[in-house]
Design an enzyme around this catalytic site. Structure first.
Site, short mmCIF file in Angstrom:
data_model
loop_
_atom_site.label_atom_id
_atom_site.label_comp_id
_atom_site.label_asym_id
_atom_site.label_seq_id
_atom_site.Cartn_x
_atom_site.Cartn_y
_atom_site.Cartn_z
N TYR A 153 -51.61 11.05 1.38
CA TYR A 153 -50.69 10.80 0.27
C TYR A 153 -49.95 9.48 0.50
O TYR A 153 -49.92 8.62 -0.38
CB TYR A 153 -49.70 11.96 0.17
CG TYR A 153 -48.46 11.67 -0.65
CD1 TYR A 153 -47.30 11.19 -0.05
CD2 TYR A 153 -48.46 11.89 -2.02
CE1 TYR A 153 -46.17 10.91 -0.81
CE2 TYR A 153 -47.32 11.64 -2.78
CZ TYR A 153 -46.18 11.14 -2.17
OH TYR A 153 -45.06 10.86 -2.93
N1 LIG Z 1 -39.50 14.66 -6.59
C1 LIG Z 1 -39.14 13.85 -5.58
O1 LIG Z 1 -38.14 14.10 -4.87
C2 LIG Z 1 -39.96 12.62 -5.30
C3 LIG Z 1 -40.89 12.14 -6.22
N2 LIG Z 1 -41.61 11.00 -5.92
C4 LIG Z 1 -42.56 10.49 -6.91
O2 LIG Z 1 -41.97 10.49 -8.20
C5 LIG Z 1 -42.94 10.88 -9.19
C6 LIG Z 1 -42.44 12.12 -9.93
O3 LIG Z 1 -42.18 13.14 -8.96
P1 LIG Z 1 -42.19 14.69 -9.41
O4 LIG Z 1 -41.55 14.82 -10.74
O5 LIG Z 1 -41.69 15.50 -8.27
O6 LIG Z 1 -43.76 14.91 -9.59
P2 LIG Z 1 -44.60 16.29 -9.70
O7 LIG Z 1 -45.03 16.72 -8.33
O8 LIG Z 1 -43.83 17.23 -10.55
O9 LIG Z 1 -45.93 15.76 -10.46
C7 LIG Z 1 -45.80 15.06 -11.66
C8 LIG Z 1 -47.00 15.37 -12.51
O10 LIG Z 1 -48.19 14.82 -11.94
C9 LIG Z 1 -49.26 15.46 -12.59
N3 LIG Z 1 -50.51 15.42 -11.85
C10 LIG Z 1 -50.76 15.89 -10.62
N4 LIG Z 1 -52.07 15.77 -10.32
C11 LIG Z 1 -52.66 15.22 -11.41
C12 LIG Z 1 -54.00 14.85 -11.76
N5 LIG Z 1 -55.01 15.09 -10.91
N6 LIG Z 1 -54.23 14.31 -12.97
C13 LIG Z 1 -53.22 14.11 -13.85
N7 LIG Z 1 -51.94 14.42 -13.60
C14 LIG Z 1 -51.67 14.98 -12.40
C15 LIG Z 1 -48.83 16.91 -12.78
O11 LIG Z 1 -49.35 17.35 -14.04
P3 LIG Z 1 -49.47 18.90 -14.46
O12 LIG Z 1 -48.11 19.50 -14.18
O13 LIG Z 1 -49.76 18.83 -15.92
O14 LIG Z 1 -50.56 19.50 -13.62
C16 LIG Z 1 -47.30 16.85 -12.73
O15 LIG Z 1 -46.68 17.30 -13.91
C17 LIG Z 1 -44.25 11.11 -8.43
O16 LIG Z 1 -45.06 9.96 -8.47
C18 LIG Z 1 -43.79 11.39 -7.01
O17 LIG Z 1 -44.78 11.07 -6.04
C19 LIG Z 1 -41.50 10.36 -4.71
C20 LIG Z 1 -40.61 10.82 -3.78
C21 LIG Z 1 -39.75 11.94 -4.03
N1 LIG Z 2 -45.77 14.27 -6.64
C1 LIG Z 2 -44.73 14.50 -5.84
N2 LIG Z 2 -44.46 13.64 -4.85
C2 LIG Z 2 -43.42 13.91 -4.01
C3 LIG Z 2 -42.63 15.04 -4.18
C4 LIG Z 2 -42.94 15.93 -5.25
O1 LIG Z 2 -42.27 16.96 -5.45
N3 LIG Z 2 -43.98 15.61 -6.03
N4 LIG Z 2 -41.57 15.30 -3.34
C5 LIG Z 2 -41.33 14.52 -2.30
C6 LIG Z 2 -40.18 14.92 -1.38
O2 LIG Z 2 -38.99 15.03 -2.14
C7 LIG Z 2 -39.91 13.98 -0.22
O3 LIG Z 2 -39.60 12.73 -0.73
C8 LIG Z 2 -38.73 14.47 0.59
O4 LIG Z 2 -39.00 15.67 1.21
C9 LIG Z 2 -42.15 13.34 -1.98
N5 LIG Z 2 -43.14 13.09 -2.98
#
Ligand SMILES: NC(=O)C1=CN([C@@H]2O[C@H](COP(=O)(O)OP(=O)(O)OC[C@H]3O[C@@H](n4cnc5c(N)ncnc54)[C@H](OP(=O)(O)O)[C@@H]3O)[C@@H](O)[C@H]2O)C=CC1
Ligand SMILES: Nc1nc2c(c(=O)[nH]1)N=C([C@H](O)[C@@H](O)CO)CN2
Length: 241
Positions: A153
């Site tokens: 990742y």
């Molecule tokens: N949440 C956090 O604390 C953090 C988030 N981030 C980044 O911020 C962004 C948003 O995070 P977050 O809201 O937690 O994200 P999520 O983990 O909720 O994923 C966002 C969406 O990605 C979609 N997705 C996953 N796999 C696929 C695929 N194969 N094809 C198309 N769509 C796909 C899912 O669609 P579906 O639900 O329709 O399957 C999901 O709704 C991400 O890029 C994440 O890496 C980075 C660090 C921390």
């Molecule tokens: N697609 C996602 N990416 C990440 C998520 C998540 O929920 N969905 N969460 C994290 C964590 O919050 C991490 O930043 C701290 O534990 C990272 N990326």
């Protein structure tokens, strides 16, 4: 009358992506959203006038179909927000399948969509209502630091961060290209108290700020006429902790 051109948000039907979509709707933008898994929010967004397109970025045909559909239907794109992501640890048998999946979602899809929609973005910069165009990549704090539990990742997010640099050069001056690199913004429901305590302790601020941190960063980038090739780090000072 300049054209009001849509913003494409990938993975915009839950958590950070959904909060961003709601904010952009409130700000008067037209939205196109991709999703992989049918859910109630898709129906709710459609009732709000959002075009929701099902697309699984692990499937190359889905990306080709998405490109064809948007190219046929849109004169331009105000922005592409690459939010879709799958946060997978090395807890499965096939490491080759894992890293392939991580790169398909976090690198192949953004790369192919950016290349396919470059002219639609440039059109927005020249003829759109805002006379501006943006690509935003959601990377991750670990793109710089690595991760011993999410190796594939993390490497794919580092590659995505590099796409920001290359596309910023390729598409200037018409299109700005920036990254948003969060660390903890929003826990997942399955995260237990022990995990949450450990995660909170990793930053100086020691809070779970929620989706609005990401919304504010997106809104700033869309309002900027100058920042490109840069990263907004949303990590609570974790690099100093
Ligand atoms: N949440 C956090 O604390 C953090 C988030 N981030 C980044 O911020 C962004 C948003 O995070 P977050 O809201 O937690 O994200 P999520 O983990 O909720 O994923 C966002 C969406 O990605 C979609 N997705 C996953 N796999 C696929 C695929 N194969 N094809 C198309 N769509 C796909 C899912 O669609 P579906 O639900 O329709 O399957 C999901 O709704 C991400 O890029 C994440 O890496 C980075 C660090 C921390
Ligand atoms: N697609 C996602 N990416 C990440 C998520 C998540 O929920 N969905 N969460 C994290 C964590 O919050 C991490 O930043 C701290 O534990 C990272 N990326």
């Amino acid at each position: 009358m300049r054209e009001k051109l849509p913003i494409l948000v990938t993975g915009g039907t839950q958590r950070l992506g959904l909060a961003i979509v709601h904010a952009l709707l409130r700000n008067g933008y037209e939205l196109i959203v991709t999703y992989r898994t049918p859910k109630a929010s898709v129906d709710e967004l459609r009732k709000m006038g959002v075009r929701c397109i099902r697309s699984d970025f692990e499937n190359a045909n889905c990306i080709a179909e998405l490109v064809e559909t948007i190219t046929q239907d849109c004169q331009g794109l105000r922005a592409i927000i690459h939010n879709a992501s799958d946060w997978q640890a090395e807890d499965e048998v096939s490491y080759s399948a894992l890293i392939e999946r991580m790169f398909k979602i976090h690198v192949n899809a953004p790369y192919e969509l950016n290349m396919a929609f470059s002219e639609l973005l440039k059109h927005a910069a020249c003829s759109g209502e805002d006379q501006s165009a943006d690509i935003i990549h959601f990377t991750d704090y670990v793109a710089e630091k690595g991760s011993d539990k999410h190796i594939a990742y993390s490497s794919s997010k580092a590659a995505l961060a590099n796409l920001t640099l290359s596309f910023a050069k390729k598409l200037s001056p018409h299109v700005k290209v920036n990254s948003i690199a969060p660390s903890l913004l929003k826990f997942n429901d399955k995260d237990d108290e022990e995990y949450r305590a450990k995660a909170l302790a990793k930053s100086l601020m020691q809070i779970e700020p929620g989706e609005q941190e990401a919304v504010a960063a997106v809104e700033y980038i869309l309002s900027s006429r100058y920042m490109t090739g840069r990263t907004i780090a949303l990590d609570g000072g974790r690099h100093l902790a």
